[in-house]
Each structure stands twice: as C-alpha cells, then as structure tokens.
Design a protein around this motif. Structure first.
Motif, PDB file in Angstrom:
ATOM      1  N   ALA A  22       8.484  -9.234  -1.625  1.00  0.00           N
ATOM      2  CA  ALA A  22       9.975  -9.349  -1.948  1.00  0.00           C
ATOM      3  C   ALA A  22      10.302  -8.066  -2.441  1.00  0.00           C
ATOM      4  O   ALA A  22      11.299  -7.473  -2.137  1.00  0.00           O
ATOM      5  CB  ALA A  22      10.289 -10.534  -2.926  1.00  0.00           C
ATOM      6  N   LYS A  23       9.313  -7.621  -3.346  1.00  0.00           N
ATOM      7  CA  LYS A  23       9.786  -6.431  -4.004  1.00  0.00           C
ATOM      8  C   LYS A  23       9.655  -5.165  -2.773  1.00  0.00           C
ATOM      9  O   LYS A  23      10.314  -4.301  -2.938  1.00  0.00           O
ATOM     10  CB  LYS A  23       8.834  -5.941  -5.237  1.00  0.00           C
ATOM     11  N   LYS A  25       9.948  -5.462   0.254  1.00  0.00           N
ATOM     12  CA  LYS A  25      10.995  -5.469   1.149  1.00  0.00           C
ATOM     13  C   LYS A  25      12.411  -4.614   0.360  1.00  0.00           C
ATOM     14  O   LYS A  25      13.167  -3.939   1.060  1.00  0.00           O
ATOM     15  CB  LYS A  25      11.698  -6.915   1.273  1.00  0.00           C
ATOM     16  N   LEU A  26      12.559  -4.996  -0.918  1.00  0.00           N
ATOM     17  CA  LEU A  26      13.746  -4.156  -1.636  1.00  0.00           C
ATOM     18  C   LEU A  26      13.292  -2.815  -1.631  1.00  0.00           C
ATOM     19  O   LEU A  26      14.372  -1.851  -1.233  1.00  0.00           O
ATOM     20  CB  LEU A  26      13.529  -4.677  -3.055  1.00  0.00           C
ATOM     21  N   ALA A  28      11.641  -1.140   0.475  1.00  0.00           N
ATOM     22  CA  ALA A  28      11.980  -0.547   2.025  1.00  0.00           C
ATOM     23  C   ALA A  28      13.379  -0.518   2.251  1.00  0.00           C
ATOM     24  O   ALA A  28      13.737   0.139   2.865  1.00  0.00           O
ATOM     25  CB  ALA A  28      11.189  -1.591   3.186  1.00  0.00           C
ATOM     26  N   PHE A  29      14.038  -1.381   1.817  1.00  0.00           N
ATOM     27  CA  PHE A  29      15.768  -1.424   2.056  1.00  0.00           C
ATOM     28  C   PHE A  29      16.210  -0.303   1.327  1.00  0.00           C
ATOM     29  O   PHE A  29      17.355   0.423   1.866  1.00  0.00           O
ATOM     30  CB  PHE A  29      16.298  -2.658   1.513  1.00  0.00           C
ATOM     31  N   THR A  30      15.855  -0.021   0.246  1.00  0.00           N
ATOM     32  CA  THR A  30      16.582   1.017  -0.579  1.00  0.00           C
ATOM     33  C   THR A  30      16.315   2.424  -0.282  1.00  0.00           C
ATOM     34  O   THR A  30      16.433   3.446  -0.541  1.00  0.00           O
ATOM     35  CB  THR A  30      16.317   1.026  -2.164  1.00  0.00           C
ATOM     36  N   SER A  31      15.027   2.562   0.892  1.00  0.00           N
ATOM     37  CA  SER A  31      14.612   3.917   1.215  1.00  0.00           C
ATOM     38  C   SER A  31      15.080   3.928   2.341  1.00  0.00           C
ATOM     39  O   SER A  31      15.631   3.311   3.240  1.00  0.00           O
ATOM     40  CB  SER A  31      12.991   3.627   1.303  1.00  0.00           C
ATOM     41  N   LEU A 106       8.929   6.755   5.301  1.00  0.00           N
ATOM     42  CA  LEU A 106      10.136   6.101   4.652  1.00  0.00           C
ATOM     43  C   LEU A 106      10.473   7.040   3.579  1.00  0.00           C
ATOM     44  O   LEU A 106       9.305   7.521   2.688  1.00  0.00           O
ATOM     45  CB  LEU A 106       9.395   4.671   4.048  1.00  0.00           C
ATOM     46  N   GLU A 111      15.003   8.821  -7.828  1.00  0.00           N
ATOM     47  CA  GLU A 111      15.242   8.070  -8.892  1.00  0.00           C
ATOM     48  C   GLU A 111      14.707   6.663  -8.583  1.00  0.00           C
ATOM     49  O   GLU A 111      14.396   5.796  -9.468  1.00  0.00           O
ATOM     50  CB  GLU A 111      16.766   7.909  -8.522  1.00  0.00           C
ATOM     51  N   HIS A 112      14.704   6.256  -7.302  1.00  0.00           N
ATOM     52  CA  HIS A 112      14.088   4.856  -6.885  1.00  0.00           C
ATOM     53  C   HIS A 112      12.547   4.678  -7.228  1.00  0.00           C
ATOM     54  O   HIS A 112      12.190   3.782  -7.753  1.00  0.00           O
ATOM     55  CB  HIS A 112      14.605   4.504  -5.426  1.00  0.00           C
ATOM     56  N   LYS A 115      12.217   4.397 -10.883  1.00  0.00           N
ATOM     57  CA  LYS A 115      12.640   3.003 -11.381  1.00  0.00           C
ATOM     58  C   LYS A 115      11.491   2.001 -10.974  1.00  0.00           C
ATOM     59  O   LYS A 115      11.245   1.230 -11.875  1.00  0.00           O
ATOM     60  CB  LYS A 115      14.101   2.937 -10.854  1.00  0.00           C
ATOM     61  N   LEU A 116      11.153   2.044  -9.788  1.00  0.00           N
ATOM     62  CA  LEU A 116       9.922   1.129  -9.370  1.00  0.00           C
ATOM     63  C   LEU A 116       8.885   1.129 -10.255  1.00  0.00           C
ATOM     64  O   LEU A 116       8.336   0.270 -10.406  1.00  0.00           O
ATOM     65  CB  LEU A 116       9.572   1.288  -7.840  1.00  0.00           C
ATOM     66  N   ASP A 119       9.578  -0.612 -13.262  1.00  0.00           N
ATOM     67  CA  ASP A 119       9.629  -2.069 -13.143  1.00  0.00           C
ATOM     68  C   ASP A 119       8.381  -2.680 -12.970  1.00  0.00           C
ATOM     69  O   ASP A 119       8.231  -3.908 -13.185  1.00  0.00           O
ATOM     70  CB  ASP A 119      10.785  -2.461 -11.957  1.00  0.00           C
TER      71      ASP A 119
END
Lengths: 149, 904
Positions: A22-23, A25-26, A28-31, A106, A111-112, A115-116, A119
């Motif tokens: 799930a993470k 996927k997140l 991938a989506f935010t990239s 990707l 920043e992402h 953050k990753l 987290d």
C-alpha cells in the motif's frame, strides 16, 4: 504502465522490498513517471539535487567529469535507484546520469523521499545497507587501486 | 506656504470673492423687501387699512424717488387697485420675491461650490508639488500614509470652507443684521431684547467651542498617526508574520483606536452640550416676544401686524445666527487643520521650482567631466560617511568603486545621484553644482540604479520606460466632444493653478533612447534586457499571460503559422511525443477528461468550470450520452483509489501535493460518500452526491494518475459527447465558451497553450523546460521575439512591483537606468539579490557588449566584490570615508596597498 505495475516493479527493488505494498502504491502515485530517450541526461554533475530516480526499464551510464574529460564509472539498469546520495546529504550532483537506451523512471522528489524515510524506518535501514555496501565496494576498489601503485 | 488660511484663500480667489460678495449684496434687496411685504399684506388688504370706503382703490407699484438736483422724479405712475386686486397683487409680488431669492441662493451656492472645489484642487496640487520638491532627507522622517491622509482627507474641509470664507459671514451677517434692524424698527425694545440674546450667544458659544477646537486638533493628529501605522502594518507585514508580532500590532492599534474613541466621544458630548445651550438661547427670544410683545399688544402699544412682523422676522434671525456661529467654528477648525498641514509641508531647502521645469526639447549630451570637489557627506545622525573627497570622472570612462561596505563608496554614488546632499563641498559638471542644474539635465543625462528599486503600479513596460518620460512630446488632437472636454479640462486646470500637461500624450522620449518611435523601440530594449539577463523571464511571463488580440495582432494573426512551425521543429528534432496536440475528433490523453469534453476554454470570470458543469445544456449532453453514469462510476473508482492511498496520512503530509483532484480535508467526506454509495447504482445517489463524485472524473488524466480507468470505448464516447456539445451550443454558452480551433487564436487561453495547441506529455522528462527552449528559438526564427517581449511587458507588476520577484526588480532597475542612454551611469551595488555568478555575468554584459553599439557612457560601479575590478578603466578604493587609492587595476595591484588586500 499503470500504478499497480509500478508497484510490482518497486517491490523487486531491494530498497523497497520491505515496504508494505500500500505504501509503495502511494510512493508510485506521488512520484512522476518520466521517460527518456537514449542519450538524454537524467541529471548532470554540479546541478542542484531535487529528486532521486528509480529506473523501471532501460539502462543508464553514470559518469563523472575529470580534468581529462568525462569518465564512465558505472552502469545502472532497471530496478535500481540513482541520485539518492545528493538528496540525502544536500550536495550538488556528484555524477552525470545519462540514459543509454530508452528509459522509464519514477522521479521521487527530494521532499517526498525524505518524508518516506522518516515515515518508514525499514526503508532507512535498507538505504543504509545499500550505501554501506557501496562504500565497502568503493573502499575495496580504492585499496586495490592503491596496491597497484 | 501662507500660514493663515483666510489670507491664502483671499490671495488666490479675491476677484471671485469680490464678485460673489457683490452678488450677495444684490440679493439682499429682494430679501429685505420680502420682510416688509407680509406686514403690508396683513395691514392693507386683509385688515382693510386704506380701503375703508366702498370701492376704494390704492396705488400699486408707483415708483418715484426724491433725487438730488432733480427733485421728485416719477418713473412709474402705478396702478389703481381695489382691495381684492391689491391682495392678489401683493401676494404675487411675494411669490415673485420667493422665486428671486431662491434663484439668488442657487447661483450663490453653485458659484461657491465651484470656488471651493477649485481651491481644494489647488491646495492638494500645491501640497503634492511640495512633496515632489522635498529635499531627500525629509523622506526619512515622514510616513507616506500620513502624507497621503493629509493631502486626501485633512485638506478636504478647506475646499468646502473656501466658498464660505467671505460670503457666509457677509450673507449671514447681512441677514442677521437685516432681521435685527427690522425688529428694532418695528419695536425698539423688542429689538433690544433680541440683540441682547444675540450678544450672549455670540460671546458664550465661541468660548465653549474653544475646547471643541482643541479636541478637533487632537482628533486630526491621532487619525493621521493611525493611517501612518496602518501603512506601516501593510508595508511591514512580512516582518510582523516573521516575528509573531501581530498581536503587538493589534494591541497598538486597539490603544490608538481607544484614544481616538475617547477624543471623539468627548468631542461628541461637548458638541451636543453646546448645541443644547445654543438652541435654548435661540428659543428664549420668542418666549420673550410672545410674553412681552403680547403684553404690549394687549396694552395697545404695539399693533398686531407689527407683532406678527417681528415674530416673522425673528424666525429668520436664529437661523443665520446659528449658521454664523457654525461658520466661525468651521473657520477656526479648518484654520487649525490648515496650520497643521502647512507645518508639515513647510520644509527648509525645498527644491526650487525652476529646477524641475518642463523641458520639451532634447537635452544635449554632457560634455564635461563629473567632479566631486572636497566633498563631505554625513548620514541623518551626523556621522561622516565621506570626508573631503575630490575626484573627477571623465566622459566615457568606466570606474569601479571598491571598498568594504560602509567605506564611503555607496555614499559617493548616492551623492552623484543627488540622493544625499553634501554637508560641504559640491559635485559639479562644468563648474556648476549638480544640485543647481535643472533636473532636465541631471535626470536625463545621469542614470542611477541601486538595490532598492522602486516600481510603480502599472505594466512592466511603463516601469521600464519610466526613465524616459520627462515631458509630453506629442500633441494629441482631440475632436468633437473630446475637444470640448479637453478645452474645459485645460481651462479648469489653469484656474486651479494646476499644470496643463496632457497625460494622454506620448511621454516616452524615444530619441534619447536612440530610436525613432514605438515601432523600433525593441531594437534598443532587447539588447538591454538580454544584458541584464531578464528576457527569458519576460518571455515566460508572456507565455503565461492572455494576449490582447487587438494590440498584439502582429503575433496573434500568425498563430497558425506558429503552431505549424512548432510541429515542424518538434518533428525535426524527433520530439514528436513532447506535445500531444488537440484534435477535434480525437481524445487527448494528456489532458483532463473535463478538457476533453469541453475542447475549449471558458472566459473567466464570466464563466467557471463549476458553473459550466451545472449548466442545464451541459448536463443534458452528459445524460443523453450516458456519460454521466460512466463518469460517476469512474469517480467512485478514483475516490476509492485516493482514499486507499491517502486515508492514513496526516492532512499536512507533503504527498497531498500530488493529489490534484481533492484536498486533505475532502478525504473524510469522500470516505463517507463511498461507504454510502459503493456497490449501489447511479440512481441511489442524490444530485449533489453525483456531482461531487463526477467532479473527480473531470480532473482525471490517465498518464498522470495511472489508475487504469480509461478505456478506448470511453474515450470515443467522450469525443462523441464533445462533438454534440459544440453542435447545438446555446447562445449564452457560445458567448463564454471558446472552442479550440487550430485556425484561430484562443483569447481566453494563455500564449503558451495557444502556441502548443496541445498538452505537454506528462512522462516527458523536463518537458516544460525543453518546450521553453524550443519556443524561444521558434519566436526568434519567425521574427516574433520582440512581439513576445512586448506581450510580456504588458504584465502588471502590482503595488510596488510586488508581483515580480526582487531579483527581477533589481535587473529591471538596471535596465531602466541603461535605457536612458545617459552620459554617466551610476550603479550602486545594484544587484545584491542575485548570485555572484549572475551579477558578474551581467556586469560583463553591460561593460563589454553594450558598448559595442556606439553609445559609451561613463559607468561608475560600486562593486560588492572587487574581483571584477579589472574590467574597468580605473579603480577607486575607499576606506573609512576617504579615497585611499586611485588608478588602473594593474597599477593598484603593484602598489601592495589596500586594494591588493581587498582582492586577495
């Protein structure tokens, strides 16, 4: 290529293997999905670093500028990550990465990415492991090089 | 300025005042006549005096006077009228007098109003004129908002007062005296009573009002300070936010408002107390008339007609009297205000008006060197910035001023720009002090740029060409109604002491910029913009802005050519995939579903996407094609995906930036919606729920979001709906929806979208950057680069130029100083906001490239970094306010002095 395919590819990368789908996927989506033609540069040595790249398909050359011209130091292929050093320690790009074949990647913004890491400690550990193995590899090469002289 | 307002008004308007006084005097005659008439009517025809006999008549309107030398002269014999006729005749005369009095009043008031407005215009202009002539040091002490309040609000009552300054006392005093005299003539003692009360009013009320005046003065000062503080809050908002001091500011403002409240409340209380006493005194008089006059009438010592006339006349006394007292108060009030304002504007060392005189003719080149002679400069506290410096800058020479900051170089540069006035010594050109040279020479032949670039509200073009707007250079020919209006404007301006310079004229001095007119302006603007490295920014601004197709038809008419050229060059460079063009009959995967449906743009602000989505025609298209159900189902999928991805993240997580179709706050709402609607069909949802779900689909772009929701079938359906939408578009939508048309310029889209006529592919690495480079080359190749710059220069820079960045402002400031083609250009550390590398590059551009085209000014550059001093002919080294070294770069290096230390 769809999000779920990207997730599959991310899972194959050692760095992300420990992260829940799930993470991923997140992530991938935010990239951003970016494609490069052969000979197109992902980034150049000396640029400001704003992102790391996960190569989904294709290969790229890593080269550095030296007084005697550009020297190719490594080749990276799919399922590997490049450009993470400069965003981790806030330095300018230490090498130039150029696509040698048509390439899909990707693009994870700085920043992402940071953050990753904060987290998901398991990712941080994985990053440390990769960096440490690269360091030992480099050290080995260096000592080999020294012993020659 | 004149200290006394009365004298100021008299000296500027005396002829008008005398005229209006004459008119007022003339108006007294019918006014007085109308007093006597009621008595005549009551005593004559009504009570029958003189009509005792049956059929008796009296003479009406006999005009006869006893003139000296001529004796009795009869002008009009008069008419013989009966009692009834007499009543009617006298009543008609009364009516006539009412009309005449009214007309007089109308004329007098209009005239006074105009007089007052002209005076207000004159005072305001004179004050601003003074601001323009303040010495530079004055601006360190005044707050701009306070000056603005003074000019805008505080002088306002002076306009109103001007008309009344002399007329009001004359008119009201005349009326009061007339009424009083009339009362006295009717009955001496009643008259004396009235006069006594008037005297009491005249003495007591002004005394009580002294305090009102003082409070009024305080009110003015506190209000002015308040506007000063408000101005500070607006200007310093960054500092306030940065230090969490907003509550300190709130406390300060609350305290000020409290003070203003207490002053105003005090004022209010006093005002009404004074009013009460004034009214009381005015009402006491009729009481005395009724009681004493009544007794006199009962005793038969006063006939009733007289008593009615006295009471009637008295009705006219308190009015003028009260107004007279009011006038006196407003006189004192505006006098206090005026004195307050004048005090602020009476500044020593005001620039002499002839220095700023308008000069229409071109000013010749300076032919002498710029000299500082024994110059000493100090700051506001008196600390010495520069001491006894003498130096000469020759024409065409490039001079670097180096030294640590604060060592005096900046101060010298400011003194050359006349921003600091010397304590002693002077700056001269050909032996003349530059402070005594007209600004038409110094302002045109000397250019100056420092880091604190000021930009006026307006377009970039206005600001860039600001340094060329010295005088109205063209004569605008007005026709018809405009010509009459223009004549009237000019006449009024002169009557109010304003200049008659025409703002509509073209003020830009093209000649001194080295061109012949607006058409070839870019031949000089472009190299300058390139030199300060801002042309790319301006092109970007142009690409992001909507283009006015009437003023920029040179580009918009060639849009088809541009689009084709772009396609061609993309093809040549094998970059086909970079831009996916809009095709009327194909789905564009790089655009949102909403865009694909609309295939056009809406004209904002008349229409928005939300309004369009709610439009019945649009809804009917969705319904008929069945797309509403498809998009609804798709929206549900999107919501489910988004919630799966984002539900665990805190709302401030940076990942939310990627979620383009919802905000973090929407997540819970959609979560609830999903729980309710998932697994149920379209009809189960309420219209509101449907639209919030369908809304998600409109923003969906498959290559970006990659949820895998778009099928070929759906794409075809969307294109089909698009065609149907445009086929029968109702008129109200036709006016606000612009369809994408490859042959036409889309007015409601920006230039970038117009040229691309498509979308940049999301997966293209660095797509937008590459497109910018390609477009730039393209514009150049097609000869449209200047047009694009011109579109970019239309950009509105906002208040103080805040809509552009500090870096851009500093670059443009340098460009502005260069465009003037002055003989001496002074750069005082003009670009501190830029990277050193860019600063160096710009300096090289200016020193090396700009000289090539013939015009070679002397350049004096205060350097922030002495490493580039070798680019200059000569280097001046300052240390602690003195000039310590002066010579070429090479000789100074050899010297082993301070310069060498600075460089190393």
């Amino acid at each position: 290529m769809l999000l779920k395919d990207e997730v599959e590819m991310l899972r194959r990368i050692p760095l992300f293997s420990g992260v829940a789908p799930a993470k991923l996927k997140l992530l991938a989506f935010t990239s951003d999905r970016v494609s490069y033609r052969a000979d197109q540069a992902l980034f150049r040595q000396g640029d400001m670093a704003d992102a790391a790249y996960v190569i989904l398909s294709g290969t790229a050359d890593v080269s550095v500028d030296t007084p005697s011209g550009q020297i190719k130091v490594a080749e990276v292929e799919h399922d590997s990550i490049v450009g993470e050093i400069a965003i981790l320690c806030d330095v300018l790009r230490t090498a130039t990465v150029t696509a040698s074949t048509p390439l899909e990647a990707l693009r994870i913004s700085k920043e992402h990415f940071l953050k990753l890491l904060s987290d998901y400690p398991e990712m941080t550990i994985e990053i440390m492991r990769v960096l440490a193995s690269r360091l030992s590899h480099t050290t080995a090469e260096l000592s080999e090089e020294r012993s020659k002289h | 300025m004149e200290k006394s307002l009365t004298r100021y008004i008299w000296s500027n308007t005396r002829f008008q005042q005398i005229w209006i006084l004459t008119v007022v005097a003339a108006s007294m005659i019918p006014y007085f006549l109308s007093f006597d008439l009621p008595k005549q009517i009551v005593n004559g025809p009504i009570q029958g005096t003189g009509f005792e006999a049956e059929g008796a008549t009296q003479t009406f309107m006999r005009i006869q006077y006893n003139l000296p030398y001529f004796g009795k002269v009869m002008f009009f014999e008069g008419l013989q009228l009966t009692r009834f006729q007499m009543l009617m005749a006298l009543s008609l005369v009364f009516l006539l007098l009412v009309v005449i009095n009214g007309l007089f009043k109308l004329y007098i008031n209009t005239y006074k109003g105009r007089l007052g407005e002209r005076m207000l215009r004159r005072i305001r202009f004179e004050l601003i004129d003074r601001v323009l002539r303040f010495p530079p040091s004055q601006f360190k002490r005044v707050k701009s908002a306070e000056i603005a309040t003074m000019i805008k609000d505080e002088v306002e009552p002076m306009g109103g007062f001007t008309g009344d300054a002399f007329v009001q006392p004359a008119l009201l005093g005349g009326q009061a005296i007339t009424a009083l005299v009339f009362i006295i003539l009717q009955n001496f003692w009643l008259g004396m009573i009235a006069a006594g009360i008037v005297a009491v009013q005249g003495v007591v009320i002004p005394r009580m009002r002294k305090r009102l005046l003082e409070l009024g003065r305080q009110r003015q000062l506190t209000a002015r300070e308040l506007s000063g503080r408000v101005g500070e809050i607006v200007d310093g908002i960054g500092t306030i936010h940065g230090n969490d001091t907003s509550n300190y500011e709130r406390a300060d403002i609350a305290a000020r408002l409290g003070l203003i409240f207490s002053i105003r409340y005090d004022l209010y209380q006093w005002k009404f107390l004074v009013k009460f006493i004034n009214n009381f005194l005015a009402q006491v008089t009729p009481f005395l008339f009724y009681s004493i006059g009544g007794v006199l009438a009962l005793q038969g010592r006063l006939d009733i007609g007289q008593l009615v006339a006295v009471i009637n006349a008295y009705k006219d006394l308190p009015g003028p009297l009260k107004e007279l007292i009011d006038w006196d108060q407003s006189r004192q009030d505006v006098q206090v205000k005026y004195a307050q304002v004048v005090e602020q504007f009476n500044v020593d060392m005001l620039v002499d008006p002839h220095i700023q005189a308008v000069v229409h003719e071109p000013v010749g080149k300076l032919e002498h060197s710029l000299n500082a002679v024994n110059l000493t400069l100090s700051d506001d506290s008196g600390a010495r910035l520069v001491e006894h410096v003498s130096l000469e800058i020759k024409l065409g020479e490039t001079v670097a001023i180096v030294g640590n900051s604060g060592s005096g170089g900046e101060a010298i540069a400011e003194a050359f720009a006349r921003l600091i006035w010397p304590d002693s010594g002077r700056i001269t050109i050909d032996g003349k002090d530059i402070l005594e040279l007209p600004e038409s020479i110094t302002g045109r032949r000397i250019g100056y740029a420092a880091s604190d670039a000021y930009f006026f509200h307006g377009s970039l073009r206005d600001n860039l060409l600001y340094g060329l707007k010295h005088a109205p250079l063209t004569k605008v020919e007005y026709e018809g109604a405009k010509a009459i209006k223009y004549k009237w404007d000019i006449n009024e301006a002169r009557l109010a002491g304003n200049p008659d310079l025409d703002l509509n004229s073209d003020w830009v001095d093209y000649q001194s910029a080295g061109v012949t007119g607006p058409h070839d302006l870019f031949s000089v603007v472009r190299p300058v913009l390139e030199a300060v490295m801002i042309s790319q920014d301006i092109v970007d601004l142009a690409l992001r802005s909507q283009v006015d197709t009437t003023t920029h038809s040179d580009l918009t008419n060639r849009i088809v050519e541009l689009r084709q050229a772009l396609r061609k060059s993309l093809k040549e460079e094998d970059l086909d995939g970079l831009v996916v063009p809009f095709e009327p009959k194909a789905y564009n995967p790089q655009a949102t579903i909403g865009e694909n449906l609309l295939f056009g743009t809406v004209k904002r602000p008349m229409m928005t996407n939300l309004k369009l989505a709610a439009h019945p025609y649009f809804r009917s298209i969705l319904r008929e094609s069945g797309l509403n159900i498809d998009l609804y189902n798709m929206g549900l999928e999107i919501a489910a995906n988004a919630i799966e991805l984002f539900q665990d993240l805190p709302p401030d997580h940076p990942f939310f930036q990627q979620l383009t179709f919802m905000t973090a706050d929407d997540i819970p709402t959609y979560q609830l919606l999903l729980q309710k609607l998932q697994g149920r069909d379209f009809d189960a949802a309420s219209p509101d729920e449907r639209s919030s779900i369908i809304r998600l689909s409109f923003a969906y772009i498959e290559p970006r979001h990659r949820f895998g929701l778009l099928t070929d079938e759906l794409m075809a359906k969307i294109v089909d709906a698009r065609l149907r939408f445009h086929k029968n578009l109702p008129d109200d939508l036709k006016a606000v929806v612009e369809r994408y048309d490859a042959k036409k310029f889309i007015e409601s889209a920006n230039l970038m979208d117009n040229v691309l006529f498509g979308r940049i592919g999301f997966t293209q690495a660095d797509g937008p950057d590459r497109i910018r480079v390609i477009l730039r080359d393209l514009f150049d190749k097609l000869g449209l680069y200047d047009s694009v710059l011109s579109i970019g220069l239309d950009f509105d820079v906002g208040s103080g130029g805040k809509r552009i960045t500090n870096v851009q402002r500093q670059k443009l400031n340098v460009a502005r100083a260069l465009l003037k083609r002055a003989d001496y250009v002074i750069f005082n550390r003009p670009l501190p906001a830029l990277d050193q590398r860019v600063q160096d590059q710009i300096m090289r551009n200016i020193l090396q490239d700009l000289h090539e085209e013939g015009h070679a000014p002397a350049i004096i550059w205060v350097l922030a970094n002495s490493s580039l001093a070798n680019l200059f002919d000569r280097v001046l080294v300052f240390d602690r306010g003195t000039l310590v070294e002066d010579g070429t770069h090479a000789t100074l290096l050899e010297k082993n002095g301070i310069f060498k230390e600075l460089v190393s």
